[in-house]
Design a protein around this motif. Structure first.
Motif, PDB file in Angstrom:
ATOM      1  N   ILE A   1      -0.755 -10.028   3.518  1.00 55.02           N
ATOM      2  CA  ILE A   1      -0.800  -9.325   2.242  1.00 55.02           C
ATOM      3  C   ILE A   1      -2.235  -9.140   1.781  1.00 55.02           C
ATOM      4  CG2 ILE A   1      -0.235  -9.537  -0.222  1.00 55.02           C
ATOM      5  CD1 ILE A   1       2.396 -10.908   0.647  1.00 55.02           C
TER       6      ILE A   1
ATOM      7  N   GLU B   1      -4.022  -5.445   1.469  1.00 58.25           N
ATOM      8  CA  GLU B   1      -4.479  -5.001   0.154  1.00 58.25           C
ATOM      9  C   GLU B   1      -5.982  -4.741   0.157  1.00 58.25           C
ATOM     10  OE1 GLU B   1      -2.696  -4.156  -2.376  1.00 58.25           O
ATOM     11  OE2 GLU B   1      -0.736  -4.860  -1.674  1.00 58.25           O
TER      12      GLU B   1
ATOM     13  N   HIS C   1      -6.666  -1.369   1.619  1.00 56.80           N
ATOM     14  CA  HIS C   1      -6.423  -0.327   0.616  1.00 56.80           C
ATOM     15  C   HIS C   1      -7.602  -0.208  -0.343  1.00 56.80           C
ATOM     16  CE1 HIS C   1      -1.835   0.685   0.521  1.00 56.80           C
ATOM     17  NE2 HIS C   1      -2.390   0.930   1.686  1.00 56.80           N
ATOM     18  N   GLU C   2      -8.049  -1.344  -0.848  1.00 60.65           N
ATOM     19  CA  GLU C   2      -9.144  -1.324  -1.820  1.00 60.65           C
ATOM     20  C   GLU C   2     -10.402  -0.724  -1.208  1.00 60.65           C
ATOM     21  OE1 GLU C   2     -10.034  -1.323  -5.547  1.00 60.65           O
ATOM     22  OE2 GLU C   2      -8.174  -2.296  -4.899  1.00 60.65           O
TER      23      GLU C   2
ATOM     24  N   ARG D   1      -5.741   3.267  -9.422  1.00 63.85           N
ATOM     25  CA  ARG D   1      -6.725   2.459  -8.704  1.00 63.85           C
ATOM     26  C   ARG D   1      -8.000   3.249  -8.403  1.00 63.85           C
ATOM     27  NH1 ARG D   1      -3.680  -1.255  -4.256  1.00 63.85           N
ATOM     28  NH2 ARG D   1      -5.849  -1.884  -3.864  1.00 63.85           N
TER      29      ARG D   1
ATOM     30  N   LEU E   1       1.845  -0.301   3.713  1.00 67.87           N
ATOM     31  CA  LEU E   1       1.334  -1.661   3.805  1.00 67.87           C
ATOM     32  C   LEU E   1       2.069  -2.381   4.926  1.00 67.87           C
ATOM     33  CD1 LEU E   1       1.309  -2.097  -0.003  1.00 67.87           C
ATOM     34  CD2 LEU E   1      -0.726  -2.516   1.395  1.00 67.87           C
TER      35      LEU E   1
ATOM     36  N   GLU F   1       5.244  -4.456   4.055  1.00 69.47           N
ATOM     37  CA  GLU F   1       6.189  -4.042   3.012  1.00 69.47           C
ATOM     38  C   GLU F   1       7.659  -4.031   3.431  1.00 69.47           C
ATOM     39  OE1 GLU F   1       6.384   0.361   1.876  1.00 69.47           O
ATOM     40  OE2 GLU F   1       4.327   0.169   2.612  1.00 69.47           O
TER      41      GLU F   1
ATOM     42  N   ILE G   1       1.909 -10.756  -3.961  1.00 68.80           N
ATOM     43  CA  ILE G   1       1.480  -9.361  -4.087  1.00 68.80           C
ATOM     44  C   ILE G   1       0.740  -9.190  -5.416  1.00 68.80           C
ATOM     45  CG2 ILE G   1       2.225  -6.955  -4.221  1.00 68.80           C
ATOM     46  CD1 ILE G   1       4.669  -7.704  -2.624  1.00 68.80           C
TER      47      ILE G   1
ATOM     48  N   SER H   1      -1.151  -3.752  -6.777  1.00 65.64           N
ATOM     49  CA  SER H   1      -0.689  -3.225  -5.488  1.00 65.64           C
ATOM     50  C   SER H   1       0.217  -2.014  -5.670  1.00 65.64           C
ATOM     51  CB  SER H   1       0.076  -4.310  -4.728  1.00 65.64           C
ATOM     52  OG  SER H   1       0.691  -3.779  -3.567  1.00 65.64           O
TER      53      SER H   1
ATOM     54  N   SER I   1       3.730  -4.493 -12.433  1.00 66.07           N
ATOM     55  CA  SER I   1       2.414  -3.915 -12.206  1.00 66.07           C
ATOM     56  C   SER I   1       1.552  -4.096 -13.451  1.00 66.07           C
ATOM     57  CB  SER I   1       2.528  -2.423 -11.882  1.00 66.07           C
ATOM     58  OG  SER I   1       1.247  -1.827 -11.779  1.00 66.07           O
TER      59      SER I   1
END
Length: 551
Positions: free
Chosen positions: A261, A265, A268-269, A305, A488, A491, A534, A538, A547
């Motif tokens: 995870i 993540e 992605h960032e 994001r 992801l 997921e 998570i 995310s 979220s």
């Protein structure tokens, strides 16, 4: 004799007990527009060799349906597998992802160049079609299936079967070729008449007809940006050492799910940061970032994001959703069946959008519209946007990359982002998981959590959603300046806990039951993963809840 209900003609008929679906279809030659490939029997997918012994509800289908297309696709891939094994016994075939109405794959371990490989494989496959070789499925003890697959080197597949906790399972055969194919097969190779096998980039493309035009091979066109994302996706899989579901399961069982995870993540960032850097490089001319993508790709979270990353770089970030620019419902275009076509770009007030974007870009204060989904009317929102010298506007919606949407806005003002969930883990070297399945499971969970829809409701709508994507989104994906893979690695293990009970509640007496069962079979392959690690930012939180962003 036994009574069946033949849904294609809406009649009850008497048939001889033990008759095969193939023989029954031969008695009714006009059941489908194109050749019959299989049938729903009591809303479960069956191949044409299936025999009828009890009263059944039967619906025959061809390649124009999702069930038929998957059968055609799975059979084509298995035929390619046998061709590679026969022509290059020491080589290995890796089917990596879908692309251009076909499959991108690599063949490793040949001494020939790719042009020669493509020619030899194509010729061999053509001969296989002429020879009309039968596809067979053998239902056997799981321990025997494990031994059979291990003997021919299908290690990832045999590991999945060993961990399935099933007593029996199906193994597929084409001549002396053995594999486990996660779809039903057409009866024989002679059914596979429309296809091509060609070199593409550093591998090969197995092209197939489209569901819309199955009688011809659709025109080939290159998609370099999309292919670049899939190449990146391969690098991510190698980085995490999770090429297949069995690799992912091993890491979960070894307590590495939290690490997976964190790394997923972080990747992605890093990508959001890269996009923000690219925007900053063009800050002297850019005024807006346009973000598009298909359903459940994570567009909204991506907007939030990316907005955070741009704020860090000194931008005053403003956000606009195209959903607020729907025209009044009675003016919305309709589909051939009379339903409103909310997916059409004509459902948006394009003149007003362009006027507002132009005014905002000139520093004028603009009041945003708000679309009331209950009344179907556009109303005033009371919310205004006034852009400053350091402002950047993020525009999100399915049509954001369609040039018609912002035709009055200079191109140098726009930076275009395409977001989609391109599945990162395959079942094994022969069976992929389509990105559309990834998005469907996401949407199903979100629809239940936030919109009060059942899995059946989501499955009923999915066909029209996919048709809208094919028409309104995918043709413009290569217009993007950058593509973002929102899938992801972990997921499916997360979504399993939420999606399984929803799918199990899809009743047997609806055709969507077949799709529910297929998705359940995919989910069953994955070890469950806890969602406690998570982060609140995310993309997964868009579908699960909790979220830190406001949607």
């Amino acid at each position: 004799m036994v009574e069946i209900y033949l849904e294609n003609i809406c009649e009850r008929i008497q048939v001889k007990q033990g008759i095969s679906l193939a023989d029954l279809a031969d008695e009714y030659p006009s059941l489908t527009t194109y050749p019959v490939l299989g049938a729903l029997v009591n809303n479960e997918i069956r191949d044409l060799k299936y025999k009828i012994y009890n009263p059944k509800c039967i619906r025959f289908f061809d390649i124009t349906t999702s069930w038929g297309y998957r059968m055609y696709e799975g059979s084509m891939c298995f035929m390619l597998y046998k061709a590679v094994k026969d022509v290059y016994p020491e080589a290995s075939l890796y089917i990596e992802h879908s692309m251009l109405n076909g499959m991108f794959c690599r063949i490793m371990g040949t001494a020939d160049d790719n042009v020669s490989v493509a020619y030899k494989i194509r010729e061999y496959m053509s001969k296989m079609v002429e020879d009309d070789i039968s596809f067979e499925a053998n239902y056997m003890l799981t321990e025997d299936a494990f031994k059979e697959l291990s003997k021919v080197g299908n290690i990832a597949t045999s590991r999945l079967i060993e961990d399935s906790n099933q007593l029996y399972c199906d193994i597929n055969y084409l001549g002396d070729a053995i594999h486990k194919i996660y779809s039903k097969m057409v009866p024989s190779t002679s059914y596979l008449k429309i296809w091509d096998f060609r070199v593409y980039n550093d591998g090969f493309l197995l092209q197939m007809p489209s569901r819309q035009q199955p009688q011809i091979l659709t025109s080939y066109y290159d998609t370099p940006r999309l292919f670049k994302i899939f190449r990146e996706h391969r690098e991510w899989k190698n980085l995490l050492q999770t090429l297949y579901v069995s690799d992912l399961n091993d890491k979960v069982r070894n307590g590495q799910d939290n690490y997976l995870i964190q790394v997923a993540e972080a990747l992605h960032e890093k990508k959001y940061s890269f996009i923000a850097d690219e925007v900053y490089k063009r800050k002297d001319t850019l005024k807006m970032v346009l973000i598009a993508g298909p359903s459940s790709s994570g567009k909204t979270t991506s907007c939030r994001r990316l907005g955070v990353q741009l704020s860090v770089m000194g931008f005053d970030v403003q956000q606009l959703s195209l959903d607020d620019y729907f025209i009044d419902r009675e003016k919305t275009p309709r589909m051939p069946n009379g339903d409103y076509d909310f997916e059409a770009i004509e459902a948006l007030d394009i003149p007003r959008l362009n006027a507002d974007l132009m005014a905002m870009s000139q520093g004028k204060e603009v009041e945003m519209p708000r679309y009331d989904f209950i009344t179907g009317k556009s109303t005033a929102s009371g919310h205004t946007i006034k852009m400053k010298d350091n402002s950047i506007l993020i525009v999100e919606g399915i049509h954001a990359l369609n040039p018609k949407l912002t035709e009055q806005i200079p191109n140098e003002w726009k930076y275009k982002v395409y977001v989609s969930a391109m599945t990162q883990v395959a079942i094994d070297d022969q069976n992929i998981i389509h990105s559309s399945d990834n998005r469907l499971i996401r949407r199903m969970v979100r629809d239940y959590n936030f919109r009060g829809y059942s899995a059946l409701d989501t499955l009923k709508r999915w066909g029209s959603v996919r048709a809208g994507e094919q028409k309104h989104i995918f043709p413009y994906q290569e217009n993007a300046d950058v593509m973002f893979n929102s899938a992801l690695m972990y997921e499916w293990g997360i979504l399993k806990k939420y999606a399984q009970p929803l799918l199990e509640n899809v009743p047997e007496n609806v055709p969507e039951h077949a799709e529910a069962k297929r998705l359940l079979e995919i989910l069953a392959l994955f070890e469950p993963i806890s969602d406690k690690h998570i982060p609140p930012t995310s993309i997964m939180r868009e579908f699960l809840g909790e979220s830190s962003f406001v949607y």
